[in-house]
Design a protein around this motif. Structure first.
Motif, PDB file in Angstrom:
ATOM      1  N   SER A  31       0.834  -1.222   0.050  1.00 17.91           N
ATOM      2  CA  SER A  31       0.098  -0.008   0.152  1.00 17.91           C
ATOM      3  C   SER A  31       1.076   1.246  -0.103  1.00 17.91           C
ATOM      4  CB  SER A  31      -0.839  -0.079   1.347  1.00 17.91           C
ATOM      5  OG  SER A  31      -1.266   1.365   1.610  1.00 17.91           O
ATOM      6  N   GLU A  32       0.507   2.286  -0.745  1.00 20.64           N
ATOM      7  CA  GLU A  32       1.272   3.653  -0.564  1.00 20.64           C
ATOM      8  C   GLU A  32       1.366   4.178   0.809  1.00 20.64           C
ATOM      9  OE1 GLU A  32      -2.875   4.794  -2.419  1.00 20.64           O
ATOM     10  OE2 GLU A  32      -1.706   3.239  -2.139  1.00 20.64           O
ATOM     11  N   LEU A  33       0.408   3.676   1.658  1.00 18.11           N
ATOM     12  CA  LEU A  33       0.364   4.153   3.117  1.00 18.11           C
ATOM     13  C   LEU A  33       1.550   3.652   3.975  1.00 18.11           C
ATOM     14  CD1 LEU A  33      -3.457   3.931   3.767  1.00 18.11           C
ATOM     15  CD2 LEU A  33      -2.026   5.819   2.911  1.00 18.11           C
ATOM     16  N   SER A  34       2.155   2.351   3.586  1.00 16.52           N
ATOM     17  CA  SER A  34       3.188   1.930   4.272  1.00 16.52           C
ATOM     18  C   SER A  34       4.466   2.088   3.679  1.00 16.52           C
ATOM     19  CB  SER A  34       3.225   0.455   4.501  1.00 16.52           C
ATOM     20  OG  SER A  34       3.235  -0.199   3.260  1.00 16.52           O
ATOM     21  N   CYS A  35       4.481   2.743   2.416  1.00 13.57           N
ATOM     22  CA  CYS A  35       5.760   3.060   1.790  1.00 13.57           C
ATOM     23  C   CYS A  35       6.054   4.702   1.950  1.00 13.57           C
ATOM     24  CB  CYS A  35       5.228   2.906   0.201  1.00 13.57           C
ATOM     25  SG  CYS A  35       6.601   3.289  -0.735  1.00 13.57           S
ATOM     26  N   ARG A  36       7.450   4.374   2.643  1.00 15.74           N
ATOM     27  CA  ARG A  36       7.684   5.943   3.106  1.00 15.74           C
ATOM     28  C   ARG A  36       8.903   6.655   2.092  1.00 15.74           C
ATOM     29  NH1 ARG A  36       6.456   5.986   8.662  1.00 15.74           N
ATOM     30  NH2 ARG A  36       5.282   4.033   8.981  1.00 15.74           N
ATOM     31  N   PRO A  37       8.408   7.869   1.425  1.00 12.59           N
ATOM     32  CA  PRO A  37       9.317   8.536   0.329  1.00 12.59           C
ATOM     33  C   PRO A  37      10.558   8.889   1.087  1.00 12.59           C
ATOM     34  CG  PRO A  37       7.769  10.097   1.104  1.00 12.59           C
ATOM     35  CD  PRO A  37       7.204   8.614   1.682  1.00 12.59           C
ATOM     36  N   LEU A  38      11.704   8.545   0.745  1.00 15.02           N
ATOM     37  CA  LEU A  38      12.974   9.224   1.333  1.00 15.02           C
ATOM     38  C   LEU A  38      13.590  10.151   0.409  1.00 15.02           C
ATOM     39  CD1 LEU A  38      15.112   8.293   3.499  1.00 15.02           C
ATOM     40  CD2 LEU A  38      16.253   7.072   1.720  1.00 15.02           C
ATOM     41  N   CYS A  39      13.599  10.083  -0.888  1.00 19.38           N
ATOM     42  CA  CYS A  39      14.085  11.027  -1.713  1.00 19.38           C
ATOM     43  C   CYS A  39      13.206  11.099  -2.963  1.00 19.38           C
ATOM     44  CB  CYS A  39      15.515  10.209  -1.948  1.00 19.38           C
ATOM     45  SG  CYS A  39      16.471  11.265  -3.209  1.00 19.38           S
ATOM     46  N   LEU A  40      13.321  12.524  -3.324  1.00 21.18           N
ATOM     47  CA  LEU A  40      12.497  12.971  -4.748  1.00 21.18           C
ATOM     48  C   LEU A  40      13.646  13.654  -5.483  1.00 21.18           C
ATOM     49  CD1 LEU A  40       8.901  14.161  -3.225  1.00 21.18           C
ATOM     50  CD2 LEU A  40       9.860  11.938  -3.967  1.00 21.18           C
ATOM     51  N   MET A  41      13.743  13.430  -6.634  1.00 22.24           N
ATOM     52  CA  MET A  41      14.311  14.187  -7.509  1.00 22.24           C
ATOM     53  C   MET A  41      14.068  14.288  -8.770  1.00 22.24           C
ATOM     54  SD  MET A  41      17.318  11.102  -7.655  1.00 22.24           S
ATOM     55  CE  MET A  41      16.523   9.651  -6.967  1.00 22.24           C
ATOM     56  N   PHE A  42      14.369  15.473  -9.764  1.00 25.77           N
ATOM     57  CA  PHE A  42      13.988  15.595 -11.049  1.00 25.77           C
ATOM     58  C   PHE A  42      15.063  14.993 -11.603  1.00 25.77           C
ATOM     59  CE2 PHE A  42      11.047  18.861  -9.261  1.00 25.77           C
ATOM     60  CZ  PHE A  42       9.912  18.373  -9.756  1.00 25.77           C
ATOM     61  N   VAL A  43      15.061  13.861 -12.109  1.00 19.09           N
ATOM     62  CA  VAL A  43      16.239  13.082 -12.938  1.00 19.09           C
ATOM     63  C   VAL A  43      15.507  11.985 -13.806  1.00 19.09           C
ATOM     64  CG1 VAL A  43      18.141  11.545 -12.488  1.00 19.09           C
ATOM     65  CG2 VAL A  43      17.858  13.429 -10.975  1.00 19.09           C
ATOM     66  N   ASP A  44      16.315  11.901 -14.870  1.00 13.99           N
ATOM     67  CA  ASP A  44      15.727  11.037 -15.868  1.00 13.99           C
ATOM     68  C   ASP A  44      16.488   9.512 -15.473  1.00 13.99           C
ATOM     69  OD1 ASP A  44      15.449   9.118 -17.851  1.00 13.99           O
ATOM     70  OD2 ASP A  44      15.693  10.620 -19.487  1.00 13.99           O
ATOM     71  N   GLU A  45      15.519   8.658 -15.032  1.00 14.95           N
ATOM     72  CA  GLU A  45      16.203   7.264 -14.789  1.00 14.95           C
ATOM     73  C   GLU A  45      17.336   6.823 -15.532  1.00 14.95           C
ATOM     74  OE1 GLU A  45      13.628   3.969 -14.323  1.00 14.95           O
ATOM     75  OE2 GLU A  45      12.144   4.721 -15.834  1.00 14.95           O
ATOM     76  N   SER A  46      17.270   7.233 -16.801  1.00 19.49           N
ATOM     77  CA  SER A  46      18.266   6.735 -17.711  1.00 19.49           C
ATOM     78  C   SER A  46      19.643   7.465 -17.801  1.00 19.49           C
ATOM     79  CB  SER A  46      17.876   6.815 -19.156  1.00 19.49           C
ATOM     80  OG  SER A  46      16.347   6.183 -19.111  1.00 19.49           O
ATOM     81  N   ASP A  47      19.731   8.611 -16.835  1.00 20.71           N
ATOM     82  CA  ASP A  47      20.792   9.330 -16.685  1.00 20.71           C
ATOM     83  C   ASP A  47      21.578   8.874 -15.613  1.00 20.71           C
ATOM     84  OD1 ASP A  47      22.658  10.929 -16.378  1.00 20.71           O
ATOM     85  OD2 ASP A  47      21.397  13.023 -16.320  1.00 20.71           O
ATOM     86  N   HIS A  48      22.496   7.744 -15.997  1.00 24.77           N
ATOM     87  CA  HIS A  48      23.221   7.137 -14.906  1.00 24.77           C
ATOM     88  C   HIS A  48      23.901   8.128 -14.061  1.00 24.77           C
ATOM     89  CE1 HIS A  48      24.735   3.318 -13.225  1.00 24.77           C
ATOM     90  NE2 HIS A  48      25.926   3.898 -13.175  1.00 24.77           N
ATOM     91  N   GLU A  49      24.657   8.889 -14.703  1.00 25.39           N
ATOM     92  CA  GLU A  49      25.453   9.778 -13.809  1.00 25.39           C
ATOM     93  C   GLU A  49      24.950  10.535 -12.722  1.00 25.39           C
ATOM     94  OE1 GLU A  49      25.963   9.077 -17.069  1.00 25.39           O
ATOM     95  OE2 GLU A  49      27.517   7.878 -16.780  1.00 25.39           O
ATOM     96  N   MET A  50      23.847  11.207 -13.344  1.00 32.10           N
ATOM     97  CA  MET A  50      22.999  11.929 -12.300  1.00 32.10           C
ATOM     98  C   MET A  50      22.226  11.129 -11.267  1.00 32.10           C
ATOM     99  SD  MET A  50      22.642  15.081 -11.946  1.00 32.10           S
ATOM    100  CE  MET A  50      22.270  16.110 -13.227  1.00 32.10           C
ATOM    101  N   LEU A  51      21.847  10.026 -11.684  1.00 32.11           N
ATOM    102  CA  LEU A  51      21.009   9.106 -10.688  1.00 32.11           C
ATOM    103  C   LEU A  51      22.015   8.460  -9.638  1.00 32.11           C
ATOM    104  CD1 LEU A  51      18.413   7.834 -10.198  1.00 32.11           C
ATOM    105  CD2 LEU A  51      19.300   5.505 -11.243  1.00 32.11           C
ATOM    106  N   THR A  52      23.386   8.274  -9.966  1.00 29.36           N
ATOM    107  CA  THR A  52      24.204   7.675  -9.076  1.00 29.36           C
ATOM    108  C   THR A  52      24.822   8.936  -8.212  1.00 29.36           C
ATOM    109  OG1 THR A  52      25.802   7.863 -10.759  1.00 29.36           O
ATOM    110  CG2 THR A  52      25.327   5.694 -10.374  1.00 29.36           C
ATOM    111  N   ALA A  53      24.886   9.911  -8.689  1.00 24.55           N
ATOM    112  CA  ALA A  53      25.403  11.124  -7.973  1.00 24.55           C
ATOM    113  C   ALA A  53      24.219  11.346  -6.935  1.00 24.55           C
ATOM    114  CB  ALA A  53      25.622  12.210  -8.895  1.00 24.55           C
ATOM    115  N   VAL A  54      23.071  11.615  -7.182  1.00 26.69           N
ATOM    116  CA  VAL A  54      21.975  11.832  -6.124  1.00 26.69           C
ATOM    117  C   VAL A  54      21.862  10.592  -5.291  1.00 26.69           C
ATOM    118  CG1 VAL A  54      19.805  12.452  -5.698  1.00 26.69           C
ATOM    119  CG2 VAL A  54      20.882  13.266  -7.878  1.00 26.69           C
TER     120      VAL A  54
END
Length: 499
Positions: A157-180
């Protein structure tokens, strides 16, 4: 009512946000500040900007991982005390020896349009990383067995799922994803070697954390573990099989890949110690071609498995309407006609509207006995109709096993028959449907047929560890961003994260 603007949050609501409760780590976390009153931080903090670095064209907001975990445990304080009472444990005797199982999920979202306003030009894509506390167990003093005192009743359920990090990054952008995500990984690694001391029920208690990254679709797993993309000949994220092998031997494979092996293979790929040609080297490392940066559990994501297999059945239906088994490569025109016929039939008889991209809901409705009956009306030959019915029948016998949160309880008979059913399913594919599976097979069909029993034997469940909670929360992200966040690039992620 619930979603007040943020400046009106009262003290009671501040308690719910990470950064309110005091806690400590023993031993102290390596390279993480000991302060526990840290709320939302910039997800890019910890980036040392060197002179030649371009400024990060992204915005990211997150909680510090350890602070978020402490807050999540405080949230479950009553459940933990209740669990201790139910197990007849004296709460003052259980102050240490708690273990917490964490499911981690991470998912990219396409198409979140950009807000106007100052700040960097950000990609119109977002990535969300979140965690769910799956279970808490305790080793009572003087006992040999751990006792489970809390199990998340709704792990998807989305209720038990706690967000830790939100980012405006394209998931295919490996460098940016790994950096964040780099700092998140570093905090997680630090926490595995330490214990959290937190007051629960008025007494300080010590918790150990076990992290299992299972809420990833295949694209994200391949990205995190340094494997080639989904279309690779190395068809599986759990074993070394090639696509051709997987289509000839559909059922008998065992799980061999692991994070540590991927790291070793990356080293071999990088250094080529035996001076091999590119092809030999690639065969030696079985498709590892980038440095794995985050450990994921070798498992199968139930939601995407459902979606992937439904996509495949949708294509089989088209092929059967067009009787592809009789003729080699039909023209594009013909294929389009069959697809239109299928869509029209599904819409007319089942009120199932065609979708641009297969989603969980469509997949659930498509994979049913009634769908097959409706499709069979368009399939000319009776023996092909029978084959389709049998194929779907077997699939529906198999599906609950990897969908259920606790298969041994919820569908014990199907669990027992799984290997038998998957063998029969594989036989059908390699004989009756050979035109489609000669030397090729889809990634998720391979996993469904080859790896399910082994994963269930190891983890007890596949469904409970799925990415579904995180995916449902993506909807919330879109909604809060529209309705409950300030209209500015700098603040919106912060507001969404709070909500």
């Amino acid at each position: 009512q619930i979603f007040q603007p943020l400046h009106t949050l009262r003290a009671a609501e501040k308690e719910l946000l990470p950064g309110y409760h005091p806690f400590e780590w023993q031993p102290a976390l390596k390279s993480v500040s000991p302060s526990c009153h840290v709320g939302i931080i910039n997800g890019l903090s910890g980036w040392a900007d060197s002179v030649d670095d371009s400024p990060a064209d992204t915005i990211s907001r997150r909680f510090r991982y350890d602070v978020a975990l402490a807050s999540a445990l405080k949230d479950l304080e009553e459940e933990v005390m209740e669990g201790l009472r139910e197990c007849g444990l004296d709460d003052s005797a259980c102050t240490s020896g708690f273990s917490v199982m964490i499911k981690e999920s991470c998912d990219g979202m396409g198409d979140v349009s950009e807000k106007h306003g100052g700040g960097p030009a950000i990609p119109e894509k977002a990535v969300r990383f979140s965690f769910t506390i799956m279970s808490i167990s305790v080793m009572p003093d003087g006992k040999a067995e751990a006792v489970t005192i809390f199990t998340e009743p709704k792990p998807n359920s989305e209720l038990s799922c706690r967000p830790l990090c939100l980012m405006f990054v394209d998931e295919s952008d490996h460098e940016m994803l790994t950096a964040v995500l780099g700092p998140v990984v570093a905090e997680r690694t630090a926490m595995t070697e330490s214990r959290l001391i937190l007051s629960i029920g008025g007494l300080p208690r010590s918790f150990r954390f076990y992290f299992r990254g299972t809420g990833y679709d295949e694209k994200m797993v391949r990205e995190m573990e340094g494997l080639e993309a989904s279309g690779s000949t190395y068809v599986c994220t759990l074993c070394d099989s090639t696509r051709a092998e997987a289509s000839h031997n559909m059922v008998l494979h065992s799980i061999t890949r692991s994070h540590s092996e991927n790291l070793e293979r990356y080293e071999i790929w990088r250094s080529n110690p035996f001076s091999e040609s590119a092809d030999e080297l690639r065969d030696r490392v079985k498709g590892v071609s980038a440095k794995p940066f985050m450990e994921t559990q070798p498992t199968l994501d139930a939601l995407h498995c459902d979606i992937g297999n439904a996509t495949e059945f949708y294509k089989i239906f088209q092929d059967e309407i067009g009787e592809v088994f009789r003729k080699a490569n039909p023209s594009r025109e013909e294929r389009r006609r069959w697809r239109a016929a299928l869509d029209k039939q599904l819409r007319k008889k089942l009120k199932l509207k065609p979708v641009m991209r297969m989603n969980g809901n469509y997949a659930r409705r498509l994979m049913s006995e009634e769908t097959v009956d409706v499709v069979c009306e368009l399939v000319p030959s009776e023996e092909r109709q029978e084959a389709l019915r049998e194929l779907m029948g077997l699939y529906l016998q198999m599906k609950p096993v990897w969908r259920a949160s606790n298969p041994a309880k919820e569908c014990p008979d199907q669990l027992c028959r799984y290997s038998f059913n998957s063998q029969r399913f594989a036989d059908l594919l390699s004989t009756t449907f050979k035109y489609r599976y000669d030397g090729k097979i889809t990634n998720y069909l391979h996993k469904t047929l080859a790896h399910v029993p082994e994963i269930i034997e190891r983890d007890g469940s596949i469904g409970a560890w799925a990415s579904e909670g995180n995916e449902s929360a993506n909807k919330l992200f879109r909604r809060f961003r529209k309705m409950n966040a300030r209209q500015s690039k700098a603040f919106e992620l912060e507001d969404v994260l709070k909500h």
